[in-house]
Scaffold this active site. Structure first.
Site, PDB file in Angstrom:
ATOM      1  CG  ASP A  27      -3.220  -4.490  -5.022  1.00  0.00           C
ATOM      2  OD1 ASP A  27      -3.360  -3.434  -5.712  1.00  0.00           O
ATOM      3  OD2 ASP A  27      -3.915  -5.669  -4.817  1.00  0.00           O
ATOM      4  CG  ASN A  29      -5.679  -1.530  -8.292  1.00  0.00           C
ATOM      5  OD1 ASN A  29      -4.932  -2.078  -7.738  1.00  0.00           O
ATOM      6  ND2 ASN A  29      -5.381  -1.203  -9.595  1.00  0.00           N
ATOM      7  CG  ASP A  31      -3.893  -4.848  -9.458  1.00  0.00           C
ATOM      8  OD1 ASP A  31      -3.383  -5.029  -8.344  1.00  0.00           O
ATOM      9  OD2 ASP A  31      -3.678  -4.246 -10.657  1.00  0.00           O
ATOM     10  CG  ASP A  35      -1.420   0.028  -6.380  1.00  0.00           C
ATOM     11  OD1 ASP A  35      -1.628   0.968  -5.484  1.00  0.00           O
ATOM     12  OD2 ASP A  35      -2.248  -0.900  -6.640  1.00  0.00           O
ATOM     13  CG  ASP A 104      15.886   1.988  -9.976  1.00  0.00           C
ATOM     14  OD1 ASP A 104      16.788   2.016 -10.790  1.00  0.00           O
ATOM     15  OD2 ASP A 104      15.869   1.030  -8.976  1.00  0.00           O
ATOM     16  CG  ASP A 210      19.892  -0.694 -13.299  1.00  0.00           C
ATOM     17  OD1 ASP A 210      19.357  -1.490 -12.310  1.00  0.00           O
ATOM     18  OD2 ASP A 210      19.798  -1.533 -14.611  1.00  0.00           O
TER      19      ASP A 210
END
Ligand code: TEU
Ligand code: CA
Length: 624
Positions: A27, A29, A31, A35, A104, A210
């Site tokens: 992460d 930032n 939160d 990301d 993906d 997928d």
């Protein structure tokens, strides 16, 4: 591909591909959610692993019901992960260090918030009505409304959802928020192919597709009820009716010629998720090079090896020994049936993904002293099998399932929640007492969830020993999107700690990934031969496909003690007809592996035809 061509194999055949789960990698930032800038900040770590490509799990704009596998827009990135510009930067930064990016693509279904579906549900006359699979309901014996057929959703319940707006049902094999696309409509295929080209134009090196073997549904599916295997309930498992449908190969050849083959330099690749397909002849239909469909199939036998009669959350009826012997059979089957020297089909070697629990917890004995040894033994197994190697984030640390102090109610996965609820409801309904406060015993189900839920692999990655949220995120402690194994992993296995320990699981993986690259004609393309079936041991030869200019010394014998049994004696096969220059029989040399304490073994010499004694989960690679 001919054997001659193997000196210049396509990049993806020799690659080690590392799966990143974007929510849980890093992460940037604060939160609490991983990301893309977080991934970019950790590129040096990816380089240190020796990998060649990253497979980024679903990250398109999504309804957030199934962690990105319910896509609202195939050309946008979900804002929680970043932007398209971030992906472009990721491709560029990875490119500088020679790592490719694979995306993906979730093309069997969209989100129910995708503009295509919003249009489709509006009216029966809508131009996009036929982009999804709509059917009238049926009338049951007592006049009740029933779905068009009895297919069961993979996430439990009916595979159909009723929409009162037009008084019809739509098919959705996963959750009600994931309507299945109608691939038989050429406009659907054209739109999908356009969206795929959008990413290839940006330099994406290929796709993980997928549930791609589910895209062809029977046109008369309202007449195709699944066989009743669970008497007394309406919904029945229907894999056989929606997997490997009659037009799937036609669609994939079209995808290849309309999309993938339009690009070169680098050659683009596809690895398709092919579920519930255990026959080699069926998988070969997808991956034989001359058929021009997929490059590889993510095959599911090892995923299902510890499932029970009613799927993965029912208890497996096999003993631990039986599971290990099935594991050996499955590996042997795919290694011998999809071999480079027999038509050039390429295996995808994998044991973990964002859809599994942790392999150490599934295949080990659950004892902390064994954790590292089991992780290394499984690494030895995976890195010596022929095909393209896939490693899932955290596997390189030997991470285990979530610790028992984390209540199941905190497991975020939709599959876990739905399976739990379905089981609870059916037990509640079956309970005979009508008094309030009925107790429903879920302890056996809980045990299965603790063993096999997808949540285990999806927890955030522990980077540091002493930092909030183990260095994954600066959000307030405990506020990460999914629970962390903080008590366990921050203390005993995190990247910082393992990086500095030469005997760590992490450094073992690094060593093995490099060794595999040094011996690709043996470890990646070689022929696989089982040596002996001794129940605790898995022993096999990897034989080099080409011995030109090498004097025959490149074969590798792999010997693994799959169990926690100490002092397992294994008689080595004689090295056939190999003599040294002085006329003496050749001796085995130790090429790598662990020793009885689980450390990286020191160089040792073993005479031809003698025995080795293996400690718990010990493994060795021997050459001559
Ligand atoms: O998974 C396909 C699938 O059917 C199984 O792997 C499933 O995840 C389940 O665990 C079986 O018990 C793919 C994705 O990888 C998965 O994350 C998605 O939830 C699913 O498709 C729907 O897109
Ligand atoms: Ca974030």
């Amino acid at each position: 591909m001919s054997q001659e061509a193997s000196s210049h194999p396509p990049w993806w055949q020799t690659a080690t591909i590392y799966e990143i789960y974007p929510s849980s990698f890093k992460d940037s930032n604060s939160d609490g959610i991983g990301d893309i800038p977080g991934i970019i900040s950790k590129i040096p770590y990816l380089v240190s692993l020796g990998i060649n490509a990253v497979w980024l799990a679903a990250c398109h704009r999504s309804g957030g019901v199934d962690m990105g596998y319910d896509v609202i827009n195939y050309r946008e990135i979900d804002p929680q992960y970043g932007t398209v510009a971030d992906i472009e930067r990721l491709i560029a930064e990875l490119g500088k260090v020679g790592i490719k990016l694979i995306m993906d693509m979730v093309l069997n279904h969209t989100s129910d918030q995708h503009p295509w579906f919003l249009e489709s549900r509006r009216s029966k006359e809508n131009e996009k009505r036929d982009w999804f699979i709509w059917r009238k309901g049926k009338t049951g014996k007592s006049g009740e409304l029933l779905p068009p057929n009895n297919w069961e959703s993979i996430f439990t319940g009916s595979a159909w959802t009723y929409d009162s707006l037009t008084d019809e049902y739509y098919l959705r094999i996963f959750s009600q928020h994931q309507p299945d696309l109608n691939w038989s409509n050429p406009s659907v295929r054209a739109a999908i192919f356009n969206d795929m080209r959008f990413w290839l134009d940006k330099g994406v090196a290929g796709f993980r597709l997928d549930v791609i073997n589910m895209i062809s549904k029977p046109s008369d599916l309202e007449n195709r009820d699944a066989k009743i295997v669970n008497p007394g309930v309406f919904d029945q498992p229907a894999y056989g009716l929606y997997c490997n449908g009659s037009r799937v190969h036609e669609y994939l050849r079209e995808m290849r010629s309309e999309v993938l083959d339009l690009y070169s330099n680098p050659e683009r690749m596809t690895v398709g998720e092919v579920i519930v397909t255990s026959k080699p002849e069926d998988v070969r239909m997808y991956v034989e090079p001359e058929r021009k469909e997929l490059n590889m199939a993510y095959q599911y036998d090892l995923f299902d090896v510890d499932s029970g009669p009613n799927g993965k959350f029912s208890a497996c009826l096999s003993s631990k020994e039986e599971i290990l012997s099935k594991l050996k059979d499955i590996v042997t089957k795919w290694q011998t049936q999809l071999a480079f020297s027999k038509g050039g089909s390429q295996n995808a070697i994998w044991l973990e993904s964002h859809d599994t629990a942790r392999s150490v917890s599934r295949f080990g004995d659950g004892i902390e002293v064994s954790r590292e040894k089991v992780a290394k033994m499984l690494a030895l197994l995976q890195t010596t099998l022929s095909g393209t190697l896939f490693v899932y984030q955290g596997q390189e640390l030997g991470l285990t399932n979530l610790s028992k102090d984390i209540p199941i109610s905190r497991y975020p996965d939709v599959e876990t929640k739905k399976a739990w609820e379905a089981c609870y409801q059916s037990r509640l309904n079956a309970a005979t007492t009508t008094t309030t406060g009925k107790e429903v015993d879920m302890s056996d189900f809980e045990e299965q969830v603790r063993l096999k839920a997808r949540d285990h692999a999806r927890m955030p990655l522990p980077w540091k020993t002493s930092a909030p949220n183990a260095g994954f995120s600066d959000v307030e402690e405990g506020q990460t999107w999914s629970p962390m194994n903080t008590t366990l992993d921050a203390a005993r296995c995190n990247i910082e700690k393992q990086d500095s320990d030469p005997d760590s699981v992490l450094n073992f993986w690094r060593k093995q990934i490099r060794f595999r690259q040094d011996r690709l004609e043996t470890l990646i393309f070689g022929d696989f031969e089982v040596v002996d079936e001794q129940c605790q041991v898995f022993a096999y030869w990897k034989k080099a496909i080409s011995r030109r200019n090498e004097g025959g010394g490149r074969d590798v014998l792999v010997v693994l003690n799959l169990t926690g049994d100490e002092s397992v004696k294994f008689k080595l096969p004689a090295i056939p007809g190999v003599y040294k220059h002085d006329g003496q029989l050749a001796m085995y040399t130790w090429l790598g592996g662990t020793d009885e304490s689980g450390r990286v073994a020191k160089q040792r010499v073993v005479r031809n035809g003698t025995s080795v004694v293996l400690g718990a989960y010990e493994g060795a690679m021997l050459g001559y």
